[in-house]
Design an enzyme around this catalytic site. Structure first.
Site, mmCIF file in Angstrom:
data_model
loop_
_atom_site.group_PDB
_atom_site.id
_atom_site.type_symbol
_atom_site.label_atom_id
_atom_site.label_comp_id
_atom_site.label_asym_id
_atom_site.label_seq_id
_atom_site.Cartn_x
_atom_site.Cartn_y
_atom_site.Cartn_z
ATOM 1 C CG ASP A 116 -16.939 -16.219 43.743
ATOM 2 O OD1 ASP A 116 -17.585 -16.892 42.928
ATOM 3 O OD2 ASP A 116 -15.716 -15.989 43.629
ATOM 4 C CD GLU A 124 -9.868 -15.339 54.505
ATOM 5 O OE1 GLU A 124 -8.937 -15.040 55.284
ATOM 6 O OE2 GLU A 124 -11.018 -14.874 54.634
ATOM 7 C CG HIS A 127 -6.249 -11.653 55.421
ATOM 8 N ND1 HIS A 127 -6.351 -10.320 55.747
ATOM 9 C CD2 HIS A 127 -7.523 -12.120 55.313
ATOM 10 C CE1 HIS A 127 -7.629 -9.987 55.845
ATOM 11 N NE2 HIS A 127 -8.365 -11.062 55.579
#
Length: 187
Positions: A116, A124, A127
């Protein structure tokens, strides 16, 4: 004998807050202790995210809905963004240069395998906000990433992930401001 009195307090507290916040503006209500009224703003540039721009914007919005200490905003025209977001044919990844700064790659390889796009984007961005991968993990953990499988479309951080981001960005302002005091200099 010449005497000068300097009253510290509000000016010192503002200076300390701006220094600890890396120059970002924060405000605390008088008498509220260290309550944050404004989040640290981290800008992103999704101009090179191609077909993933909508997913990137949704991933940023999810973080904004989930935490108070940081706000992800699209960079204004001509403004240098904290985060660059690019589309490429590889696997999704984030290269963090420091907390709240770096480059995110929304890789088509994972999308082609069925993952997805909004979950990838939110993961991401996680992070860049200081979170590590937590693999293997359940679908309820955003940072479990691909280990949750292609059927997992959950783009929301769990309570522990939210708390970690709040801690990462709220830590500098969690310290009490120096108490108001007077300093007498005698020369």
């Amino acid at each position: 004998m010449y005497r000068r009195t300097f009253v510290h307090g509000f000016t010192a507290a503002v200076t300390v807050a701006l220094t600890l916040a890396g120059g970002q503006a924060y405000a605390a209500a008088p008498g509220s202790g260290d309550q944050l009224l404004a989040a640290r703003v981290v800008t992103y540039d999704a101009g090179a995210s191609a077909e993933f721009k909508t997913a990137v914007d949704r991933g940023a919005a999810i973080w904004n809905e989930s935490v108070d200490a940081v706000e992800l905003r699209p960079a204004a025209a001509g403004q240098r963004a904290n985060i660059r977001i690019l589309a490429d044919d590889g696997w999704p990844r984030a290269l963090t240069t420091s907390l709240g700064n770096g480059t995110v790659y929304i890789g088509r390889q994972a999308v082609n395998e069925g993952y997805d796009t909004v979950r990838i984007s939110a993961h991401e961005l996680g992070h860049i906000l200081g979170l590590p991968d937590r693999k293997p993990g359940p679908c309820t953990s955003l940072m479990s990433g691909s280990s949750a499988g292609v059927s997992c479309t959950n783009p929301y951080p769990d309570a522990a992930e939210k708390a970690e981001v709040e801690g990462n960005f709220g830590a500098a302002l969690a310290r009490p401001a120096p108490a108001a005091r007077s300093v007498v200099i005698v020369d």
